[in-house]
Design a protein around this motif. Sequence first.
Motif, PDB file in Angstrom:
ATOM      1  N   ASP A  92      -7.263  -9.698  -0.176  1.00 26.03           N
ATOM      2  CA  ASP A  92      -8.041  -8.503   0.124  1.00 26.03           C
ATOM      3  C   ASP A  92      -7.147  -7.360   0.583  1.00 26.03           C
ATOM      4  N   LYS A  93      -6.081  -7.687   1.288  1.00 20.27           N
ATOM      5  CA  LYS A  93      -5.219  -6.649   1.833  1.00 20.27           C
ATOM      6  C   LYS A  93      -3.835  -7.231   2.083  1.00 20.27           C
ATOM      7  N   VAL A  94      -2.810  -6.441   1.759  1.00 23.04           N
ATOM      8  CA  VAL A  94      -1.429  -6.850   2.020  1.00 23.04           C
ATOM      9  C   VAL A  94      -0.642  -5.641   2.499  1.00 23.04           C
ATOM     10  N   ARG A  95       0.177  -5.847   3.492  1.00 22.84           N
ATOM     11  CA  ARG A  95       1.113  -4.821   3.951  1.00 22.84           C
ATOM     12  C   ARG A  95       2.479  -5.472   4.130  1.00 22.84           C
ATOM     13  N   PHE A  96       3.506  -4.835   3.554  1.00 23.52           N
ATOM     14  CA  PHE A  96       4.891  -5.269   3.734  1.00 23.52           C
ATOM     15  C   PHE A  96       5.470  -4.431   4.868  1.00 23.52           C
TER      16      PHE A  96
END
Length: 150
Positions: A92-96
């Motif tokens: 649903d959501k990814v942040r690096f």
Amino acid sequence: MTTTAAYSDALSLAGTDLGVTDWLEITQDRVNLFADAVDDHQWIHVDPARAADGPFGGAIAHGFLSLSLATKFWTDLFDLEGVTTKVNYGLDKVRFVSPVKVGARVRMSAVIAEVTEVPGGYQFTVDQVFEIEGGSKPAVVARGLYRFYA
């Protein structure tokens, strides 16, 4: 440590904190193999000598390499008994958030945020944080979706 639960208990697992995995070292060999697999040979990943003078002070793992470890880490943390098929359904959501330097060690913590019924099984929504040993910020923050079918 792996949390194991019965299929019949799936709906009651929402809110379960699964803890953290063991640490895993990110080696240059792992980075190079990933670069070959995805055809991304950018110098910040595969040229340690050049990367030493780059923006991160050394070679770094691909963000998607770090994220791909979710599969290993998820199965290290959780198992649902009584299923015939397990599927990585998506994100649903990814942040690096922070780069992972080659030689660093990472691990993942996970909390089962939701469990919902889907045709033939259950979908688990899992909040995952990939920590870098000694780092002040995580490498990756993601919300993974996993399906289990009876």
